[in-house]
Design a protein around this motif. Structure first.
Motif, PDB file in Angstrom:
ATOM      1  N   SER A  21       0.799  -1.201   0.174  1.00 27.10           N
ATOM      2  CA  SER A  21       0.034  -0.009   0.054  1.00 27.10           C
ATOM      3  C   SER A  21       0.546   1.104  -0.079  1.00 27.10           C
ATOM      4  O   SER A  21       0.330   2.461  -0.390  1.00 27.10           O
ATOM      5  N   GLY A  22       1.920   1.235   0.367  1.00 32.70           N
ATOM      6  CA  GLY A  22       2.863   2.292   0.420  1.00 32.70           C
ATOM      7  C   GLY A  22       3.032   3.224   1.418  1.00 32.70           C
ATOM      8  O   GLY A  22       3.422   4.275   1.474  1.00 32.70           O
ATOM      9  N   PHE A  23       2.393   2.834   2.656  1.00 35.85           N
ATOM     10  CA  PHE A  23       2.347   3.642   3.961  1.00 35.85           C
ATOM     11  C   PHE A  23       3.645   3.651   4.707  1.00 35.85           C
ATOM     12  O   PHE A  23       4.567   2.567   4.549  1.00 35.85           O
ATOM     13  N   PRO A  24       4.191   4.910   5.084  1.00 34.49           N
ATOM     14  CA  PRO A  24       5.274   5.021   5.935  1.00 34.49           C
ATOM     15  C   PRO A  24       5.133   4.069   7.366  1.00 34.49           C
ATOM     16  O   PRO A  24       3.881   3.916   7.592  1.00 34.49           O
ATOM     17  N   SER A  25       6.084   3.355   7.685  1.00 38.91           N
ATOM     18  CA  SER A  25       6.100   2.517   8.935  1.00 38.91           C
ATOM     19  C   SER A  25       5.746   3.426  10.104  1.00 38.91           C
ATOM     20  O   SER A  25       4.846   2.825  10.901  1.00 38.91           O
ATOM     21  N   SER A  26       5.636   4.712  10.278  1.00 43.05           N
ATOM     22  CA  SER A  26       4.934   5.647  11.287  1.00 43.05           C
ATOM     23  C   SER A  26       3.509   5.672  11.067  1.00 43.05           C
ATOM     24  O   SER A  26       2.893   6.014  12.213  1.00 43.05           O
ATOM     25  N   ALA A  27       3.036   5.218  10.062  1.00 41.61           N
ATOM     26  CA  ALA A  27       1.428   5.125  10.009  1.00 41.61           C
ATOM     27  C   ALA A  27       0.974   3.832  10.430  1.00 41.61           C
ATOM     28  O   ALA A  27      -0.377   3.786  10.446  1.00 41.61           O
ATOM     29  N   VAL A  28       1.927   2.821  10.513  1.00 43.20           N
ATOM     30  CA  VAL A  28       1.229   1.428  10.742  1.00 43.20           C
ATOM     31  C   VAL A  28       0.300   1.736  12.182  1.00 43.20           C
ATOM     32  O   VAL A  28      -0.613   1.040  12.280  1.00 43.20           O
ATOM     33  N   LEU A  38      -7.587  -7.484  -3.762  1.00 41.41           N
ATOM     34  CA  LEU A  38      -7.502  -6.741  -5.156  1.00 41.41           C
ATOM     35  C   LEU A  38      -7.195  -5.538  -5.160  1.00 41.41           C
ATOM     36  O   LEU A  38      -6.675  -4.763  -6.135  1.00 41.41           O
ATOM     37  N   VAL A  39      -7.525  -4.565  -4.148  1.00 39.29           N
ATOM     38  CA  VAL A  39      -7.561  -2.955  -3.860  1.00 39.29           C
ATOM     39  C   VAL A  39      -6.252  -2.677  -2.913  1.00 39.29           C
ATOM     40  O   VAL A  39      -6.087  -1.439  -2.738  1.00 39.29           O
ATOM     41  N   ALA A  40      -5.400  -3.567  -2.573  1.00 42.60           N
ATOM     42  CA  ALA A  40      -4.280  -3.376  -1.594  1.00 42.60           C
ATOM     43  C   ALA A  40      -3.436  -2.235  -1.957  1.00 42.60           C
ATOM     44  O   ALA A  40      -2.784  -1.681  -1.149  1.00 42.60           O
ATOM     45  N   GLU A  41      -3.414  -1.982  -3.300  1.00 39.86           N
ATOM     46  CA  GLU A  41      -2.210  -0.884  -3.580  1.00 39.86           C
ATOM     47  C   GLU A  41      -2.887   0.421  -3.545  1.00 39.86           C
ATOM     48  O   GLU A  41      -2.165   1.431  -3.869  1.00 39.86           O
ATOM     49  N   ASN A  42      -3.993   0.414  -3.540  1.00 36.02           N
ATOM     50  CA  ASN A  42      -4.853   1.781  -3.220  1.00 36.02           C
ATOM     51  C   ASN A  42      -4.967   2.056  -1.808  1.00 36.02           C
ATOM     52  O   ASN A  42      -5.514   1.557  -0.733  1.00 36.02           O
ATOM     53  N   ARG A  43      -4.409   3.211  -1.281  1.00 34.11           N
ATOM     54  CA  ARG A  43      -4.151   3.311   0.111  1.00 34.11           C
ATOM     55  C   ARG A  43      -5.688   3.935   0.907  1.00 34.11           C
ATOM     56  O   ARG A  43      -6.171   3.093   1.814  1.00 34.11           O
TER      57      ARG A  43
END
Length: 401
Positions: free
Chosen positions: A231-238, A284-289
């Motif tokens: 998804s491309g989130f930074p680790s700080s967003a987890v 299917l949509v995991a690449e979309n944040r």
């Protein structure tokens, strides 16, 4: 609402935090011990398998003892296990601490479910169980994100020290707020408890728990990697995303409890089917944040909406011998956890990517739908089960064994 339910929820909060916190801290823990993602996943799988063993062995061992004293003893075990994790110098000792803490898990929730149900009127048992399991959901809404923040800021060991402290507070809460029930007549005979396992519906219910919960948990085990790598989130967003997931758990647990009070089988079938669809869409949509955030909420909501119904179902078919079967179902939850985490690790190690555990989870959950559907078709009147009340009040049909 009896204050004792809040005390049980407090205990559930600490135990739930121990179970789920590794997911938010898995990259840090793996880095400390120099192990792979799949090896770090064994800290979850090992915990889950230990819960399954403890749910049967520990529960059987304490069947004749006063339930309040048992709950307090189990929390002592929980505290010791987390203290070991906080100081563990090696991966092996870390695993040992996880196992020690896990041994209390199944018996605590199994016996706690029976105690919670005994505090309220029969028609409110599922809701009472849901209140106790609210501790698990709150541990995800608040505990896991805050624990992940703490671990990222001060090192993951600080999180386990915090969990140890929570265990002490939970011990005090149980001691003060849960009434002493003594040796309940239904808990005295181990032979009577074991007799409940003659029921085919009990075994069907355990299977549904393994598959239904295992599908969701398997998808969630490696969620930190999916969020950052896919998804491309930074680790700080987890941690914040875990809050989102936890909100879904919290709402789903409460809604699932109310639905289980009205029509357990029917509502459970709908929830499991919906969860299967959610997992497929998520993959299917995991690449979309934005779609990932929505999917997290729905996965948590439908995933935990199954818990009260799954627990209520197996207790219902156990008749009067609910203690050991209740503990066994908690074990089944964690066998599902282990199954999902193991299959997810296998798919990642096979190079199928970080969305593969979600696809695997969808397949496992669909299997639960199939088993429940077959079980419902056999839920017809029977002379052997005439003494039991209907599981689904909307159908007014007595269950078979």
């Amino acid at each position: 609402m009896p204050k004792g339910l809040l005390a049980l929820a407090l205990g559930g909060f600490g135990i739930g935090l121990t179970e789920f916190i590794i997911m938010g801290l898995m990259p840090e823990v793996a880095g400390t011990f120099g192990v792979t993602e799949a090896q770090a996943g064994w800290l979850i799988t090992g915990y889950a398998l230990s819960v399954a063993v403890g749910a049967l062995v520990v529960t059987a061992a304490v069947t004749r003892l006063p339930r309040k004293q048992v709950l307090l003893g189990l929390l002592v075990l929980f505290i010791l296990g987390n203290m070991l994790d906080a100081v563990a110098p090696t991966y092996t000792l870390m695993m040992l601490g996880r196992i020690i803490a896990a041994l209390c898990h199944g018996a605590f929730f199994g016996i706690g479910s029976v105690v919670a149900g005994s505090m309220v009127a029969p028609e409110k048992k599922a809701s009472a169980i849901a209140v106790m399991f609210t501790g698990l959901t709150v541990s995800n809404v608040l505990g896991v994100p805050l624990g992940t923040f703490l671990g990222q800021a001060f090192g993951w060991r600080s999180t386990f020290w915090a969990i140890t402290a929570i265990g002490v507070v939970a011990f005090i809460g149980i001691a003060l707020l849960v009434p002493a029930t003594g040796r309940d007549d239904t808990a005295i005979s181990l032979r009577r408890e074991l007799r409940a396992f003659r029921s085919g519906q009990v075994w069907a219910s355990l299977s549904i728990t393994i598959l239904g919960y295992g599908g969701m948990f398997g998808a969630f085990t490696y969620i930190a990697y999916l969020l950052t790598e896919v998804s491309g989130f930074p680790s700080s967003a987890v941690p914040w995303l875990l809050v989102v997931f936890g909100v879904g758990l919290f709402v789903g647990n409460l809604v699932g409890g109310r639905a289980a009070d009205r029509a357990p089988d029917r509502s459970l079938l709908i929830i499991l089917a919906a969860l299967t669809v959610v997992l497929v869409v998520f993959a299917l949509v995991a690449e979309n944040r934005a779609a990932t955030v929505i999917s997290l909420i729905l996965m948590g909501g439908f995933g935990f909406a199954t818990v009260p119904g799954l627990q209520m179902r197996v207790m219902h078919y156990a008749g009067e011998a609910t203690t050991l079967v209740s503990g066994a179902n908690i074990g089944a939850f964690n066998i599902g956890n282990a199954l999902g985490a193991w299959i997810g690790g296998v798919t990642i190690s096979a190079g199928l990517g970080y969305t593969s555990p979600i696809w695997a989870g969808a397949v496992i959950t669909f299997a639960a739908v199939v088993v429940l559907t077959l079980s419902m078709t056999r839920n017809a009147p029977s002379p052997r089960a005439a003494h039991l009340a209907p599981l689904d009040a909307t159908r007014q049909v007595a269950p078979t064994r």
